[in-house]
Motif scaffolding. Structure first.
Motif, PDB file in Angstrom:
ATOM      1  N   GLN A 131      -2.057  -2.534 -10.891  1.00 26.61           N
ATOM      2  CA  GLN A 131      -0.997  -2.196  -9.950  1.00 26.61           C
ATOM      3  C   GLN A 131       0.315  -2.857 -10.368  1.00 26.61           C
ATOM      4  O   GLN A 131       1.376  -2.240 -10.357  1.00 26.61           O
ATOM      5  CB  GLN A 131      -1.414  -2.680  -8.557  1.00 26.61           C
ATOM      6  N   LEU A 142      -7.876   4.542  -4.869  1.00 23.40           N
ATOM      7  CA  LEU A 142      -6.717   3.693  -4.569  1.00 23.40           C
ATOM      8  C   LEU A 142      -7.170   2.353  -4.001  1.00 23.40           C
ATOM      9  O   LEU A 142      -6.599   1.301  -4.314  1.00 23.40           O
ATOM     10  CB  LEU A 142      -5.797   4.381  -3.551  1.00 23.40           C
ATOM     11  N   ALA A 143      -8.201   2.379  -3.157  1.00 24.29           N
ATOM     12  CA  ALA A 143      -8.651   1.141  -2.506  1.00 24.29           C
ATOM     13  C   ALA A 143      -9.288   0.201  -3.510  1.00 24.29           C
ATOM     14  O   ALA A 143      -9.157  -1.020  -3.395  1.00 24.29           O
ATOM     15  CB  ALA A 143      -9.636   1.479  -1.385  1.00 24.29           C
ATOM     16  N   LEU A 144      -9.975   0.776  -4.501  1.00 24.25           N
ATOM     17  CA  LEU A 144     -10.728  -0.068  -5.429  1.00 24.25           C
ATOM     18  C   LEU A 144      -9.958  -0.431  -6.692  1.00 24.25           C
ATOM     19  O   LEU A 144     -10.401  -1.278  -7.467  1.00 24.25           O
ATOM     20  CB  LEU A 144     -12.031   0.631  -5.835  1.00 24.25           C
ATOM     21  N   ARG A 145      -8.825   0.212  -6.878  1.00 27.69           N
ATOM     22  CA  ARG A 145      -8.060  -0.031  -8.105  1.00 27.69           C
ATOM     23  C   ARG A 145      -7.698  -1.508  -8.231  1.00 27.69           C
ATOM     24  O   ARG A 145      -7.226  -2.131  -7.288  1.00 27.69           O
ATOM     25  CB  ARG A 145      -6.807   0.816  -8.018  1.00 27.69           C
ATOM     26  N   PRO A 146      -7.892  -2.077  -9.417  1.00 24.08           N
ATOM     27  CA  PRO A 146      -7.625  -3.508  -9.579  1.00 24.08           C
ATOM     28  C   PRO A 146      -6.148  -3.852  -9.416  1.00 24.08           C
ATOM     29  O   PRO A 146      -5.282  -3.037  -9.718  1.00 24.08           O
ATOM     30  CB  PRO A 146      -8.106  -3.810 -10.998  1.00 24.08           C
ATOM     31  N   ALA A 147      -5.907  -5.052  -8.966  1.00 22.48           N
ATOM     32  CA  ALA A 147      -4.546  -5.463  -8.632  1.00 22.48           C
ATOM     33  C   ALA A 147      -3.670  -5.587  -9.872  1.00 22.48           C
ATOM     34  O   ALA A 147      -2.489  -5.292  -9.823  1.00 22.48           O
ATOM     35  CB  ALA A 147      -4.581  -6.787  -7.887  1.00 22.48           C
ATOM     36  N   GLN A 161       0.823  -1.206   0.000  1.00 21.60           N
ATOM     37  CA  GLN A 161       0.000   0.000   0.000  1.00 21.60           C
ATOM     38  C   GLN A 161       0.859   1.258   0.000  1.00 21.60           C
ATOM     39  O   GLN A 161       0.557   2.232  -0.663  1.00 21.60           O
ATOM     40  CB  GLN A 161      -0.929   0.001   1.212  1.00 21.60           C
ATOM     41  N   ILE A 171       2.134   1.736  -3.469  1.00 19.37           N
ATOM     42  CA  ILE A 171       1.119   2.296  -4.360  1.00 19.37           C
ATOM     43  C   ILE A 171       0.972   3.804  -4.119  1.00 19.37           C
ATOM     44  O   ILE A 171       0.959   4.601  -5.050  1.00 19.37           O
ATOM     45  CB  ILE A 171      -0.244   1.607  -4.141  1.00 19.37           C
ATOM     46  N   LEU A 172       0.907   4.168  -2.844  1.00 21.85           N
ATOM     47  CA  LEU A 172       0.714   5.581  -2.508  1.00 21.85           C
ATOM     48  C   LEU A 172       1.873   6.412  -3.049  1.00 21.85           C
ATOM     49  O   LEU A 172       1.680   7.487  -3.628  1.00 21.85           O
ATOM     50  CB  LEU A 172       0.611   5.728  -0.984  1.00 21.85           C
ATOM     51  N   LEU A 220     -10.147  14.044  -0.736  1.00 25.74           N
ATOM     52  CA  LEU A 220      -9.358  12.982  -0.111  1.00 25.74           C
ATOM     53  C   LEU A 220     -10.098  11.644  -0.188  1.00 25.74           C
ATOM     54  O   LEU A 220      -9.493  10.598  -0.469  1.00 25.74           O
ATOM     55  CB  LEU A 220      -9.093  13.358   1.346  1.00 25.74           C
ATOM     56  N   ALA A 221     -11.413  11.664   0.034  1.00 24.81           N
ATOM     57  CA  ALA A 221     -12.201  10.428  -0.023  1.00 24.81           C
ATOM     58  C   ALA A 221     -12.175   9.841  -1.433  1.00 24.81           C
ATOM     59  O   ALA A 221     -12.007   8.626  -1.603  1.00 24.81           O
ATOM     60  CB  ALA A 221     -13.644  10.710   0.407  1.00 24.81           C
ATOM     61  N   LEU A 229      -8.582   8.369  -2.021  1.00 23.15           N
ATOM     62  CA  LEU A 229      -8.340   7.110  -1.294  1.00 23.15           C
ATOM     63  C   LEU A 229      -9.264   6.004  -1.782  1.00 23.15           C
ATOM     64  O   LEU A 229      -8.854   4.835  -1.873  1.00 23.15           O
ATOM     65  CB  LEU A 229      -8.516   7.331   0.212  1.00 23.15           C
ATOM     66  N   GLY A 230     -10.513   6.358  -2.103  1.00 23.76           N
ATOM     67  CA  GLY A 230     -11.453   5.365  -2.603  1.00 23.76           C
ATOM     68  C   GLY A 230     -10.967   4.744  -3.903  1.00 23.76           C
ATOM     69  O   GLY A 230     -11.043   3.528  -4.097  1.00 23.76           O
TER      70      GLY A 230
END
Lengths: 204, 114
Positions: free
Chosen positions: A196, A188-193, A88, A91-92, A181-182, A185-186
């Motif tokens: 990545q 980033l959280a939902l982005r497919p692997a 994580q 990714i960030l 910000l939401a 972050l949202g």
């Protein structure tokens, strides 16, 4: 504390406003919008001069941005180490670097005034992610000019209701910053692997 | 919802951050609504006199001419205009409340005369 600071504005206004905008660009929680609005209101009452009040706020903010950028640049090696940590964090880090490279100027500009609560962190990230200094400085200064003029101008126009102005402006900018910000972050959280693995870790 | 739970397992930090940021955004939205209701009441818009204000500041926000203000504060001329009211009150050996009462009384008389 806010009242004591407000009482100091007409007497030490310019230094105080410059100091506060400087600190607020470095994520120090000081009531910068309140004091800028107060500065504008005192200017309307002839206790301060409007142009020098705006200049003082602008000067402090520009120096603060440069300081934050320099700190970020100094800390970039530390961030690179962090960037090799957990997935994580990686990714960030990659995301921040891509954003800086592609839309860094716009991001810097908007986080000066429209999304100002995010500004100090963008300073650090911009410095750390290698955004060009000239580009950063140009967009940062342009955005700060709007930020300072906007708040001081609001104080000047609504000099009798500065509490109301500060309340409303603070809420709007807080809402916009939290929403941005939401979304960030949202996504980033939902982005497919898969993406990545291919997109983010590919050598540039 | 399923996607969110999935994301939570895979990237807990981002998912938690997303939820927190959303909560904060909702709180700001609710506060905006309550504030709009509060400030839409004209009574709340007249700013009461406070210790940090200067004589000229009060004169401007209350639409008082300088001579009314000078008379209310006492003395023949404006004291150092950049001094806040709480310092002026302290100089005169009175409380801030006494000083603000003198100003509001003078403002009331001035408005009656008009």
């Amino acid at each position: 504390m806010a009242d004591a600071l407000m009482a100091m504005v007409p007497q030490y206004g310019l230094w105080l406003i410059a100091l506060v905008t400087f600190l607020s660009c470095l994520a120090v929680p000081v009531p910068s919008s309140l004091l800028m609005v107060a500065g504008g209101a005192f200017a309307a009452a002839d206790d301060l001069v409007l142009s020098t009040t705006v200049f003082a706020g602008f000067f402090g903010a520009v120096v603060g941005d440069q300081t934050g950028f320099a700190i970020g640049r100094k800390g970039s090696t530390l961030l690179k180490k962090m960037g090799t940590g957990g997935s994580q964090r990686r990714i960030l880090f990659e995301r921040a670097r891509n954003f800086s490279a592609n839309r860094g100027g716009t991001g810097v500009f908007l986080t000066r005034w429209l999304l100002s609560p995010l500004g100090p962190y963008v300073n650090f990230v911009s410095g750390a992610s290698g955004l060009g200094w000239a580009k950063f400085s140009f967009y940062a200064a342009a955005g700060e000019f709007i930020w300072v003029s906007l708040y001081t101008g609001l104080g000047f126009v609504f000099s009798g209701q500065i509490e109301m102005v500060v309340d409303i402006a603070g809420n709007i900018s807080g809402f916009l910053a939290a929403t941005t910000l939401a979304i960030f972050l949202g996504r980033l959280a939902l982005r497919p692997a898969k993406d990545q693995l291919q997109g983010e870790l590919a050598p540039k | 919802m399923k996607r969110l739970i999935h994301a939570w397992k895979r990237r807990p930090v981002f998912a938690t951050g997303f939820v927190l940021a959303t909560v904060v955004a909702v709180l700001f939205a609710l506060r905006s609504v309550s504030m709009m209701i509060y400030w839409s009441d004209p009574d709340h818009r007249d700013q009461s006199i406070e210790g940090w204000m200067t004589p000229r500041y009060v004169a401007r926000s209350w639409h008082l001419p300088p001579e009314v203000m000078i008379g209310a504060i006492g003395g023949s001329q404006m004291p150092d205009p950049r001094r806040p009211l709480n310092e002026i009150a302290a100089d005169q050996g009175i409380t801030l409340l006494e000083l603000t009462t003198r100003i509001t009384d003078a403002a009331a008389i001035f408005r009656d005369q008009r």
